[in-house]
Write a protein that holds these residues in place. Structure first.
Motif, PDB file in Angstrom:
ATOM      1  N   MET A   1      11.861  68.806  37.233  1.00 13.42           N
ATOM      2  CA  MET A   1      13.083  68.605  36.471  1.00 13.42           C
ATOM      3  C   MET A   1      13.177  67.146  36.043  1.00 13.42           C
ATOM      4  SD  MET A   1      16.969  69.587  37.662  1.00 13.42           S
ATOM      5  CE  MET A   1      16.556  71.326  37.811  1.00 13.42           C
ATOM      6  N   THR A   2      13.548  66.928  34.784  1.00 14.45           N
ATOM      7  CA  THR A   2      13.753  65.559  34.321  1.00 14.45           C
ATOM      8  C   THR A   2      15.013  64.995  34.972  1.00 14.45           C
ATOM      9  OG1 THR A   2      15.142  66.129  32.408  1.00 14.45           O
ATOM     10  CG2 THR A   2      12.742  66.183  32.090  1.00 14.45           C
ATOM     11  N   THR A   3      15.213  63.697  34.813  1.00 13.04           N
ATOM     12  CA  THR A   3      16.387  63.067  35.416  1.00 13.04           C
ATOM     13  C   THR A   3      17.680  63.623  34.843  1.00 13.04           C
ATOM     14  OG1 THR A   3      16.211  61.265  33.804  1.00 13.04           O
ATOM     15  CG2 THR A   3      15.203  60.910  35.956  1.00 13.04           C
ATOM     16  N   ARG A   4      17.604  64.223  33.641  1.00 16.12           N
ATOM     17  CA  ARG A   4      18.806  64.814  33.023  1.00 16.12           C
ATOM     18  C   ARG A   4      18.823  66.338  33.162  1.00 16.12           C
ATOM     19  NH1 ARG A   4      17.814  60.383  29.350  1.00 16.12           N
ATOM     20  NH2 ARG A   4      19.583  58.944  29.384  1.00 16.12           N
ATOM     21  N   GLY A   5      17.942  66.883  33.999  1.00 23.09           N
ATOM     22  CA  GLY A   5      18.071  68.279  34.382  1.00 23.09           C
ATOM     23  C   GLY A   5      17.325  69.286  33.543  1.00 23.09           C
TER      24      GLY A   5
ATOM     25  N   ALA B   1      14.004  64.473  26.985  1.00 24.34           N
ATOM     26  CA  ALA B   1      13.150  65.152  27.974  1.00 24.34           C
ATOM     27  C   ALA B   1      11.678  64.961  27.643  1.00 24.34           C
ATOM     28  CB  ALA B   1      13.491  66.648  28.017  1.00 24.34           C
ATOM     29  N   VAL B   2      11.313  65.113  26.378  1.00 23.44           N
ATOM     30  CA  VAL B   2       9.920  64.951  25.976  1.00 23.44           C
ATOM     31  C   VAL B   2       9.464  63.513  26.197  1.00 23.44           C
ATOM     32  CG1 VAL B   2       8.283  65.090  24.051  1.00 23.44           C
ATOM     33  CG2 VAL B   2      10.010  66.875  24.348  1.00 23.44           C
ATOM     34  N   LYS B   3      10.336  62.556  25.923  1.00 21.92           N
ATOM     35  CA  LYS B   3       9.990  61.156  26.177  1.00 21.92           C
ATOM     36  C   LYS B   3       9.712  60.919  27.664  1.00 21.92           C
ATOM     37  CE  LYS B   3      12.252  58.751  22.349  1.00 21.92           C
ATOM     38  NZ  LYS B   3      13.250  57.735  21.949  1.00 21.92           N
ATOM     39  N   GLU B   4      10.575  61.442  28.505  1.00 24.84           N
ATOM     40  CA  GLU B   4      10.375  61.238  29.946  1.00 24.84           C
ATOM     41  C   GLU B   4       9.094  61.910  30.424  1.00 24.84           C
ATOM     42  OE1 GLU B   4      12.523  62.390  34.175  1.00 24.84           O
ATOM     43  OE2 GLU B   4      13.787  62.007  32.417  1.00 24.84           O
ATOM     44  N   ILE B   5       8.889  63.153  30.008  1.00 26.08           N
ATOM     45  CA  ILE B   5       7.684  63.882  30.417  1.00 26.08           C
ATOM     46  C   ILE B   5       6.434  63.187  29.934  1.00 26.08           C
ATOM     47  CG2 ILE B   5       6.432  66.042  30.063  1.00 26.08           C
ATOM     48  CD1 ILE B   5       9.252  67.399  29.877  1.00 26.08           C
ATOM     49  N   SER B   6       6.513  62.592  28.735  1.00 25.62           N
ATOM     50  CA  SER B   6       5.356  61.942  28.118  1.00 25.62           C
ATOM     51  C   SER B   6       5.162  60.507  28.571  1.00 25.62           C
ATOM     52  CB  SER B   6       5.492  61.980  26.592  1.00 25.62           C
ATOM     53  OG  SER B   6       5.698  63.293  26.128  1.00 25.62           O
ATOM     54  N   GLY B   7       6.114  59.973  29.328  1.00 25.26           N
ATOM     55  CA  GLY B   7       6.015  58.587  29.781  1.00 25.26           C
ATOM     56  C   GLY B   7       6.351  57.563  28.711  1.00 25.26           C
ATOM     57  N   VAL B   8       7.156  57.971  27.725  1.00 22.56           N
ATOM     58  CA  VAL B   8       7.560  57.039  26.655  1.00 22.56           C
ATOM     59  C   VAL B   8       8.795  56.295  27.119  1.00 22.56           C
ATOM     60  CG1 VAL B   8       8.379  56.838  24.273  1.00 22.56           C
ATOM     61  CG2 VAL B   8       6.603  58.516  24.856  1.00 22.56           C
ATOM     62  N   PRO B   9       8.805  54.967  27.084  1.00 22.49           N
ATOM     63  CA  PRO B   9       9.990  54.202  27.526  1.00 22.49           C
ATOM     64  C   PRO B   9      11.219  54.588  26.710  1.00 22.49           C
ATOM     65  CG  PRO B   9       8.087  52.764  27.219  1.00 22.49           C
ATOM     66  CD  PRO B   9       7.702  54.100  26.655  1.00 22.49           C
ATOM     67  N   GLN B  10      12.355  54.656  27.406  1.00 26.42           N
ATOM     68  CA  GLN B  10      13.618  54.990  26.727  1.00 26.42           C
ATOM     69  C   GLN B  10      14.577  53.830  26.791  1.00 26.42           C
ATOM     70  OE1 GLN B  10      15.108  59.056  27.194  1.00 26.42           O
ATOM     71  NE2 GLN B  10      13.468  59.449  28.659  1.00 26.42           N
TER      72      GLN B  10
END
Length: 220
Positions: free
Chosen positions: A173-177, A211-220
């Motif tokens: 699960m991402t940090t935003r669920g 979600a895709v950014k987090e999964i992909s390791g792209v800085p937010q």
């Protein structure tokens, strides 16, 4: 053998067994194959009561209907430009041409190939999809997607009931669920909302892109 030829061979075998069969899959083979990240969107069924025997690929290639497909076009655009921060004002309004351009590189499949109505009969969906399990697995094997977006929790559950993976899904699960799992190295399945969910379009867009950014390791 190219994707389209593989699809047609499969559908020639499959369609006689399913009344009102609606073909689906890759909208434009060249655009899909040349994509840096191949995107698949999984849905339940087409909304075409009393209809059937047509081609969703051609329909989407022609732009489809904005009510469903504007959001998928936005999602595709955002994922293709995942390293960029896109202001909502840039994508709030989607023209027919913009929708066509973004959708031509995607793959979209329905778990139930016969048409339904505005509200899905989930029991019929499950029964028919399970009858077609072998065909659905053979179709999935054609595409080698990098990201599979399951549009709805029922879709996600049924998709995993039917499509056979080498290993049991290890859901995270991402940090935003947002739930996801890595089904092959650097290839992910994401459980998300239906594009017509009763949520503001901007929230649907940024929820998936974050979600895709987090999964992909792209800085937010």
């Amino acid at each position: 053998m190219g994707i389209h030829e593989k699809e047609e061979r499969l559908f020639d075998e499959w369609s006689p067994k399913r009344e009102g069969f609606v073909k689906d899959g890759v909208v434009d083979e060249e655009s899909y194959e040349s994509s840096e990240r191949k995107l698949m969107f999984v849905l339940k069924e087409v909304n075409s009561p009393g209809g059937g025997n047509w081609d969703l690929r051609e329909y989407v290639h022609g732009g489809a209907r904005p009510q469903t497909w504007n959001n998928i076009a936005r999602w595709a655009h955002g994922i293709k430009n995942i390293k960029n921060e896109i202001n909502w004002k840039e994508i709030r309004e989607i023209t027919d041409e913009q929708r066509k351009e973004q959708l031509k590189s995607i793959c979209t499949i329905n778990l139930k190939k016969s048409p339904g109505g505005h509200t899905t009969d989930n029991k019929a969906l499950e029964d028919i999809a399970k009858e077609d399990k072998e065909f659905l697995n053979r179709q999935f094997e054609i595409y080698h997607p990098d990201l599979v977006i399951c549009c709805g929790s029922v879709v996600r559950w049924l998709f995993h009931e039917l499509v056979e993976f080498q290993e049991k899904p290890d859901w995270k699960m991402t940090t935003r669920g947002i739930r996801y799992h890595e089904f092959q190295e650097m290839k992910y399945i994401i459980e998300y909302s239906h594009p017509e969910a009763r949520v503001a379009d901007c929230l649907l867009y940024y929820g998936l892109i974050d979600a895709v950014k987090e999964i992909s390791g792209v800085p937010q």
